[in-house]
Design a protein around this motif. Structure first.
Motif, short mmCIF file in Angstrom:
data_model
loop_
_atom_site.label_atom_id
_atom_site.label_comp_id
_atom_site.label_asym_id
_atom_site.label_seq_id
_atom_site.Cartn_x
_atom_site.Cartn_y
_atom_site.Cartn_z
N ALA A 793 -129.19 -30.77 -44.22
CA ALA A 793 -129.50 -29.40 -43.81
C ALA A 793 -128.90 -28.38 -44.76
O ALA A 793 -129.48 -27.32 -45.01
CB ALA A 793 -128.99 -29.16 -42.39
N GLY A 794 -127.74 -28.70 -45.34
CA GLY A 794 -127.10 -27.76 -46.26
C GLY A 794 -127.82 -27.62 -47.57
O GLY A 794 -127.62 -26.63 -48.29
N LYS A 795 -128.65 -28.62 -47.92
CA LYS A 795 -129.37 -28.57 -49.20
C LYS A 795 -130.87 -28.38 -49.03
O LYS A 795 -131.56 -28.08 -50.00
CB LYS A 795 -129.12 -29.86 -49.97
N ALA A 796 -131.37 -28.55 -47.84
CA ALA A 796 -132.81 -28.51 -47.64
C ALA A 796 -133.38 -27.12 -47.82
O ALA A 796 -134.53 -26.95 -48.25
CB ALA A 796 -133.15 -29.03 -46.24
N LEU A 797 -132.62 -26.06 -47.51
CA LEU A 797 -133.08 -24.69 -47.65
C LEU A 797 -132.25 -23.99 -48.72
O LEU A 797 -131.06 -24.28 -48.91
CB LEU A 797 -132.96 -23.94 -46.32
N ASP A 798 -132.86 -23.03 -49.40
CA ASP A 798 -132.18 -22.28 -50.46
C ASP A 798 -131.50 -21.08 -49.83
O ASP A 798 -132.04 -19.96 -49.81
CB ASP A 798 -133.19 -21.84 -51.53
N TYR A 799 -130.31 -21.29 -49.31
CA TYR A 799 -129.59 -20.21 -48.65
C TYR A 799 -129.07 -19.17 -49.63
O TYR A 799 -129.00 -17.98 -49.32
CB TYR A 799 -128.42 -20.79 -47.85
N GLU A 800 -128.74 -19.58 -50.84
CA GLU A 800 -128.25 -18.64 -51.85
C GLU A 800 -129.34 -17.65 -52.25
O GLU A 800 -129.09 -16.46 -52.43
CB GLU A 800 -127.76 -19.41 -53.08
N GLN A 801 -130.58 -18.14 -52.38
CA GLN A 801 -131.68 -17.25 -52.72
C GLN A 801 -131.88 -16.22 -51.62
O GLN A 801 -132.20 -15.04 -51.89
CB GLN A 801 -132.96 -18.08 -52.91
N ASP A 825 -139.66 -13.49 -44.60
CA ASP A 825 -140.80 -14.34 -44.96
C ASP A 825 -140.37 -15.47 -45.87
O ASP A 825 -140.85 -16.61 -45.74
CB ASP A 825 -141.88 -13.49 -45.63
N ALA A 826 -139.45 -15.15 -46.79
CA ALA A 826 -138.97 -16.20 -47.69
C ALA A 826 -138.23 -17.30 -46.92
O ALA A 826 -138.40 -18.50 -47.19
CB ALA A 826 -138.06 -15.58 -48.76
N LEU A 827 -137.44 -16.87 -45.95
CA LEU A 827 -136.70 -17.85 -45.15
C LEU A 827 -137.65 -18.70 -44.30
O LEU A 827 -137.49 -19.92 -44.19
CB LEU A 827 -135.68 -17.13 -44.26
N LEU A 828 -138.67 -18.08 -43.74
CA LEU A 828 -139.64 -18.82 -42.94
C LEU A 828 -140.43 -19.80 -43.80
O LEU A 828 -140.77 -20.90 -43.35
CB LEU A 828 -140.58 -17.85 -42.23
N LYS A 829 -140.71 -19.41 -45.03
CA LYS A 829 -141.40 -20.33 -45.94
C LYS A 829 -140.52 -21.54 -46.24
O LYS A 829 -141.01 -22.67 -46.36
CB LYS A 829 -141.77 -19.61 -47.24
N GLU A 830 -139.22 -21.31 -46.34
CA GLU A 830 -138.29 -22.42 -46.55
C GLU A 830 -138.35 -23.38 -45.36
O GLU A 830 -138.36 -24.61 -45.52
CB GLU A 830 -136.87 -21.89 -46.73
N PHE A 831 -138.41 -22.85 -44.16
CA PHE A 831 -138.49 -23.70 -42.97
C PHE A 831 -139.82 -24.44 -42.91
O PHE A 831 -139.88 -25.60 -42.50
CB PHE A 831 -138.30 -22.86 -41.70
N GLU A 832 -140.91 -23.77 -43.32
CA GLU A 832 -142.21 -24.45 -43.34
C GLU A 832 -142.21 -25.59 -44.35
O GLU A 832 -142.75 -26.68 -44.08
CB GLU A 832 -143.31 -23.44 -43.66
#
Length: 972
Positions: A793-801, A825-832
């Motif tokens: 989970a810590g690497k699956a999404l680009d939290y720094e971006q 929207d960027a965060l939701l795209k990461e989840f998708e």
């Protein structure tokens, strides 16, 4: 009522009972007549008024019998008499007397029927007594007539009967003398027929007859001859008694006991019987071992016959050791069974004798019989322990004659099985716990098992280091009870209950070995080379049409040069000779992945080859523990090390990440950390790891001490280089992580399933260890999901971006915005994207619902905390900007709820509470800071400086910052 009786007494009246008992004086008592009774009862009456009149009578009238009423009334008269007062007082007394008389009349009328009835009974009784007197008189007269007519005739009959008896006695004596002349021939025939009771009975009768008729010259020499014959019978009886020790026969033993009872030597017979049993044990074991030694020697040299049993046991070869042990136990079983049946015979006949004695009248004979019976019972009970001790010593001597460490595992298990069966026989035989055998076999078993366990741990490390964490495709209804190693538990499973939920149970009615084999058979008739011919049917169908196709596919993948050699062959233990490990190699798994087998079956367990190997090892360990319960604690301790090492390896491979430990989220629980530290300290050999990093001390003494401590430890395993955990396309090895973690959870479930069986064999004093193992280790397996999937989970999404995008947002706007910011929207795209990758991984490995929930929970939690961190980086913020934050977060929640079913959204309040804190007053804010310590110092400081700066003064801000510093100080 007492007052009325007393008053009647004063007036000279008697009670109705007294009146009836004194019939002679009935005329002296004036009883009111029927007319007077009628007048009294017909007078109008008021019961309450009459009772009040009776109650108004002075107590002095009821005091004593000698009370003079007239004198009392005269003394009460006043000095000056008044006629009217006297008449009034007289009328009052008359009224009281009338009330008492009426009460007495009522009582008499009430008791009159009872009086008449009792009088009738007395009359009837008098008539019966007169009739009885007449009958007795007639009876005595008839008896006197019979006495006079019978006496003279009876004397003549008695005289004739006496003459007849004398003649019969003479005829009997003549017949007995004739029989004695032919006794020798009959005694010889009975001895040949082994009719010992008949022979002794005949001999005793002849002796008695010879003693009776010794005045006759024709039988004067018969006494000495009969005594010699009786001694000969006793010698043959002793030989017949010795035959009972190896092959008990009820009819034969009944004759022998009857014979000894006729001789009056039942106690001597029991002493001789125990001597024969002791000799039978010695002779039996010596002959069995001697036969095998001579057979293996291959010559006819008689030197072995002169050896002692202890020395003879050392000449047994390893090849013949197990057959010889089995035959030895068979022979000893026959001896013990004979003793058991002997005791049964005595119990049965003692009960019969007791029943017959209770019907007899010979008290002296009964006392003697009871004494003999008590002696025999005590002797037999004492002999149980003595015989079992002899058996134990003989078997112990045989076991010590050979080093058991030279045997393979299956052979060693077979030896333990025989010894365990023998100890079971001993426990049922005399209730003994087989201390001699237990101590002997326990020492050898523990030493053997320590070496075996050490080898298995090294094998487990090798398997773990070469494991690629591919799914082993077993059937959806797979149960460990289907494996060969757990066949011994199959009898206790109920077919109506699911194997994964079925507890270990025992039969409600236990049949002892003596009851089972009493009529025939032997509990040690087990073939040493017996193998379960049933094939395991635990692997799922791979879709090939024939076994040849599957074999060719296996060979195709087997030629892959990149596969380690250890995984291209079935592992065979050269030291112990164990058979091939019945699991599936990585290449077979590849071929199964190309088949039509669906890995997404809901009920299919997730496990690997290594997991299956660990389960098989557990089954083997439990076999040894089940066979030899005295080493149960040692075996369970080694079983716990298998689980400890597997758990530690999973954590080391997939759960250790120091960079995420500092976040304070997704960490393992304190219980899990304690468990991992305990495993590392007690089981893991870190010297190899330290040598790798050049951290070992150069002190030779310290090195020697460390080497001693390392004997019981295993090096820490290393993840195979074939397992890649750094690729984002595979969600950083999520498939391998799921297989590894869920296989550990599956292994923990199997240990939970086996807990009742382990608890049943664990000694009571050691049960706290088992409970601690389950509560502190097995139950923590599922807790490894958090740290392992947290890394994904810590690497699956680009939290720094996302933080960079939030930093570019202008938060000091002057008007309320209706459009959310682009970072949402960027965060939701990461989840998708995360959801798509998760679906791709699920095509390879079934992702259980708890795993999916943990992954989504971790990602959402990290995203929400990243949002708070982004808000904490804001330099300027207005009221409208704070409203924009709420708009962005609500938009994020609305779209996120369409992607996941997790409710409620994790850490939702964490973000909302931080946003709403902007609107708090100074006093409320200070209290809020003290209550919400989940936020970092930076986040709280930014909230005070930036967000609250617009509506609080500098002094209040300094006060809030000081409160934040006080909260942060203990953390330093």
């Amino acid at each position: 009522m007492q007052k009325i009786k007393s008053l009647m007494t004063r007036q000279g009246l008697k009670s109705p009972q007294e009146s009836l008992s004194d019939l002679g004086a009935i005329e002296s008592l004036r009883v009111p007549g029927k007319e007077e009774f009628r007048e009294l009862r017909e007078q109008p009456s008021d019961p309450q008024a009459e009772q009040e009149l009776i109650n108004s009578i002075e107590q002095v009238y009821f005091s004593v019998d000698s009370f003079d009423i007239v004198k009392y009334e005269l003394e009460k008269l006043p000095p000056v008499l008044n006629l009217q007062e006297l008449e009034a007082y007289r009328d009052k007394l008359k009224q009281q007397q009338a009330a008492v008389s009426k009460k007495v009349a009522d009582l008499i009328l009430e008791k009159q029927p009872a009086y008449v009835k009792e009088l009738e009974r007395v009359t009837s009784l008098q008539t019966g007594l007169q009739l009885a007197a007449v009958i007795c008189t007639n009876g005595r007269r008839h008896l006197n007539i019979a006495k006079e007519g019978f006496t003279q005739a009876s004397l003549g009959l008695l005289a004739n009967q006496r003459k007849r008896q004398l003649l019969i006695g003479l005829l009997k004596s003549l017949r007995t003398i004739k029989t004695l002349q032919r006794t020798d021939v009959r005694l010889s025939e009975m001895l040949e027929e082994e009719d010992y009771p008949g022979a002794i009975q005949l001999c005793l009768e002849c002796q008695k007859a010879a003693s009776t008729f010794k005045h006759y010259s024709c039988i004067s020499e018969l006494n000495s001859k009969l005594q010699d014959t009786l001694e000969q019978i006793e010698e043959q009886l002793d030989v017949a008694l010795s035959k009972i020790c190896k092959n008990f026969d009820i009819n034969h033993y009944t004759k022998v006991q009857q014979a000894y009872r006729l001789l009056g030597k039942t106690q001597t017979a029991m002493d001789q019987l125990h001597m024969h049993f002791t000799q039978a044990i010695h002779n039996t074991v010596f002959q069995v071992v001697l036969g095998y030694v001579e057979l293996c020697a291959g010559n006819t040299d008689t030197k072995f016959q002169k050896l002692q049993y202890k020395d003879l046991c050392t000449h047994v070869t390893p090849d013949s050791y197990i057959p010889c042990l089995a035959d030895l136990c068979k022979a000893l079983w026959e001896v013990m069974l004979s003793y058991y049946r002997t005791m049964e015979w005595h119990e049965k006949h003692d009960n019969e004798d007791t029943a017959s004695a209770s019907e007899g009248s010979n008290m002296i004979g009964t006392e003697e019989t009871n004494f003999d019976r008590g002696y025999i019972k005590k002797k037999l009970e004492h002999g149980l322990t003595r015989i079992w001790q002899d058996v134990q010593l003989k078997v112990k001597t045989y076991l010590l004659g050979t080093d058991l460490s030279i045997f393979k595992y299956d052979d060693f298990i077979f030896v333990l099985d025989i010894i365990s069966r023998l100890m079971q026989v001993g426990e049922e035989f005399c209730g003994s716990k087989s201390e001699v055998l237990q101590e002997s076999i326990r020492k050898q078993s523990v030493n053997y098992f320590k070496n075996y366990h050490r080898t298995r741990l090294d094998e487990l490390r090798m398997f773990l280091e070469n494991e690629t964490w591919e799914l082993c495709p077993v059937k959806s209804n797979f149960s460990i009870l289907q494996l060969h190693e757990f066949k011994f538990m199959e009898q206790s499973r109920s077919p109506s209950v699911s194997p994964s939920k079925q507890p270990v149970s025992t039969s409600s009615k236990t049949v002892t070995l003596f009851e089972q084999y009493c009529s025939g058979g032997n509990p040690f008739e087990i073939q040493a080379n017996h193998k379960d011919e049933e094939t395991e049917d635990v692997l799922a169908s791979n879709g090939y049409e024939s076994d040849e196709q599957e074999k060719s596919a296996y060979q195709e993948y087997d030629s892959d040069s990149d596969v380690p050699e250890e995984l291209k062959r079935d592992y065979v233990d050269e030291q112990t000779g164990d058979g091939p490990v019945k699991s599936v190699s990585r290449e077979t798994l590849k071929s199964r992945k190309k088949s039509d087998y669906s890995l997404n079956k809901v009920n299919a367990p997730i496990l690997t080859n290594t997991t299956l190997n660990v389960i098989r090892l557990v089954g083997k360990y439990m076999q040894m523990m089940n066979i030899l319960k005295p080493i149960a604690f040692d075996v369970i301790h080694f079983m716990s090390q298998l689980f400890d090492y597997y758990l530690y390896a999973i954590y080391t491979f997939f759960g250790r990440n120091d960079s995420l430990e500092s976040t304070g989220l997704g960490l393992s629980s304190s219980r899990l950390r304690t468990t991992l530290n305990r495993i590392q300290e007690s089981l893991i050999d870190l010297v190899v790891y330290l040598l790798y990093f050049q951290e070992v001390s150069a002190d030779p003494t310290a090195t020697l001490t460390a080497a001693e401590e390392r004997k019981e430890k295993v090096p820490s395993p290393h993840l195979s280089h074939l397992v890649v955990l750094t690729s984002g396309d595979t969600l950083y090895g999520l498939a391998e992580r799921v297989v590894a973690t869920e296989s550990l959870v599956f292994l923990a479930e199997q240990f939970e399933f086996l807990q009742p069986h382990l608890d049943a064999v664990m000694p009571a004093v050691k049960k706290p260890f088992l409970q601690q193992f389950y509560s502190q280790t097995v139950s923590t397996a599922s807790e490894l999901r958090k740290p392992i999937y947290w890394i994904v989970a810590g690497k699956a999404l680009d939290y720094e971006q996302m933080l960079l995008l939030m930093a570019n947002v202008k938060w000091d706007v002057k008007e309320i915005m209706s459009q959310h910011n682009i970072y949402v929207d960027a965060l939701l795209k990461e989840f998708e994207q995360f959801n798509r990758r998760l679906n791709e991984v699920s095509k390879r490995v079934r992702i259980p619902l708890p795993v999916s929930n943990i992954l989504w929970e971790h990602c959402i939690r990290l995203a929400n905390r990243t949002i708070v961190e982004g808000y904490a980086n804001v330099k300027k913020c207005s009221n409208e900007g704070r409203a924009l934050m709420q708009l962005d977060f609500q938009q994020f929640l609305m779209k996120l709820e369409k992607l996941t079913d997790i409710r409620p959204i994790p850490d939702k309040e964490f973000v909302e509470t931080y946003i709403k804190a902007y609107y708090l007053t100074e006093n409320d804010m200070e209290r809020w800071i003290k209550e919400h310590r989940e936020y970092s110092t930076k986040q709280l400081t930014n909230l005070v400086n930036v967000c609250l700066g617009s509506h609080i003064n500098k002094k209040a801000r300094q006060k809030l910052l000081a409160a934040i510093d006080d909260i942060d100080r203990p953390k330093r």
